[in-house]
Enzyme design. Structure first.
Site, short mmCIF file in Angstrom:
data_model
loop_
_atom_site.label_atom_id
_atom_site.label_comp_id
_atom_site.label_asym_id
_atom_site.label_seq_id
_atom_site.Cartn_x
_atom_site.Cartn_y
_atom_site.Cartn_z
N GLY A 28 9.94 -10.93 0.97
CA GLY A 28 10.92 -12.27 1.07
C GLY A 28 11.81 -11.99 0.42
O GLY A 28 11.84 -10.83 -0.79
N GLY A 64 19.71 -5.43 -0.16
CA GLY A 64 19.24 -4.25 -0.20
C GLY A 64 17.63 -4.16 1.16
O GLY A 64 17.65 -3.22 1.89
N HIS A 65 17.47 -5.51 1.37
CA HIS A 65 16.54 -5.73 2.66
C HIS A 65 17.62 -6.06 3.98
O HIS A 65 17.24 -5.40 5.12
CB HIS A 65 16.07 -6.66 1.97
CG HIS A 65 15.03 -7.51 1.34
ND1 HIS A 65 14.63 -7.79 0.06
CD2 HIS A 65 13.78 -6.44 1.30
CE1 HIS A 65 13.80 -7.94 -0.05
NE2 HIS A 65 13.13 -7.07 0.08
N ASP A 84 11.75 2.11 -3.95
CA ASP A 84 9.64 1.92 -4.07
C ASP A 84 9.95 3.81 -3.64
O ASP A 84 9.25 3.51 -2.37
CB ASP A 84 9.47 0.65 -3.41
CG ASP A 84 9.36 -0.52 -4.08
OD1 ASP A 84 8.87 -0.56 -4.74
OD2 ASP A 84 10.16 -1.32 -3.17
O1 PAF Z 1 7.87 -3.18 -0.82
C1 PAF Z 1 7.52 -4.85 -0.39
O2 PAF Z 1 8.17 -5.53 -0.19
C2 PAF Z 1 5.83 -4.71 -0.04
O3 PAF Z 1 5.15 -4.12 -1.24
C3 PAF Z 1 5.13 -4.63 0.63
C4 PAF Z 1 6.18 -3.24 1.71
C5 PAF Z 1 6.25 -5.61 1.80
C6 PAF Z 1 4.23 -4.64 1.28
O4 PAF Z 1 3.89 -6.11 0.80
#
Ligand code: PAF
Length: 281
Positions: A31, A36-37, A150
């Site tokens: 959330g 980016g998301h 990440d």
């Molecule tokens: O990158 C993230 O936001 C978290 O590490 C993920 C992949 C949703 C796992 O909780």
């Protein structure tokens, strides 16, 4: 968009779609969605018939209780953003829905477990793989989308997929940055304007290495980048390393074609990470 809170309801919703050969994409998130998301979600929309975004602040990947507590949870804003890009399903489980009592999880992540992020966040990647595997089992996606921001997490998830033989295609999407270069992160909202300015030095340091690698050589450009970071007393660097992208082993000079510079640092008590690929040729 449908909001679904239980595993059984999500499975029941997706099965008929899968039976009709619809392609399902999963964008797992915690959330506090930012552009980016949204770029992961757009990528998912372009490849898949049905896009499921999960929002779950996963307690098992936090090794610092106050970090977990302070993690932003603006669910109304997130829902509106997901609606705006026509996400099909928001999976929004609570902790009890995702975890039974005394669950045990351990997977052999090799040296990925203990280097860089793993060294500073013990147990973090076990928690990540635990929840991602659960999500894979619930959603059974054809594609799953992760952000390059990440970097080590992407490698860890790749390893999970290999070990557990998960039939999913991973799509790693490039880092989204602000105009000034700051890597977008849900944690950025915890920084003051001053902190946001300090945070720009992280991507500046990475760029110094990237631009300098070919002309001055890697070690000289790394020294310049270290000096830039040292000059800013508001930045506490945890690690800053230039590594082989496949093993994450540190290198001192360019060998091979591509390397990755990884950085993690605290600014105003907020832990930020960033990385950049470096072309040596
Ligand atoms: O990158 C993230 O936001 C978290 O590490 C993920 C992949 C949703 C796992 O909780």
């Amino acid at each position: 968009m449908k909001t679904i809170r239980t595993k059984s309801a999500l499975k029941a919703y997706l099965q008929p779609l899968r039976d009709k050969n619809k392609t399902i994409g999963l964008v797992p998130t915690m959330g506090a969605l930012h552009p980016g998301h949204l770029s992961l979600l757009r990528n998912a929309k372009s490849r898949c018939d049905i896009v499921v975004c999960s929002i779950f602040v996963n307690p098992t990947q936090f090794n610092d209780a106050s970090d977990l507590e302070k993690y932003p949870r603006p669910i109304e804003q997130d829902t509106a953003l997901l609606e705006s890009i026509s996400c099909d399903v928001l999976f929004l489980p609570d902790v009890e829905e995702m975890y039974g009592e005394n669950e045990h999880w351990h997977i052999d992540l090799g040296s990925l477990e203990t280097m860089w992020e793993g060294a500073f966040r013990p147990g973090h990647f076990q928690g990540v793989t635990q929840v991602v595997y659960k999500l894979f089992q619930i959603v059974q996606p054809h594609y799953a989308f992760f952000g390059q921001k990440d970097f080590q997490q992407c490698m860890v998830v790749r390893r999970l997929v290999d070990i557990m033989q998960v039939p999913v295609r991973l799509v790693i999407c490039p880092i989204e940055r602000s105009r000034e270069g700051l890597a977008l992160s849900s944690r950025n909202v915890r920084l003051s304007d001053h902190g946001l300015r300090d945070a720009l030095d992280l991507s500046k340091a990475l760029r110094l290495v990237r631009h300098g690698a070919k002309e001055q050589g890697l070690s000289k450009s790394k020294l310049a980048a270290n000096a830039l970071l040292d000059e800013n007393p508001n930045i506490q660097v945890e690690y800053f390393a230039i590594c082989k992208p496949d093993t994450l082993l540190e290198v001192k000079e360019c060998e091979g074609e591509q390397l990755v510079a990884l950085i993690a640092a605290y600014i105003e008590g907020v832990r930020l990470i960033d990385n950049m690929l470096i072309d040596c040729q």
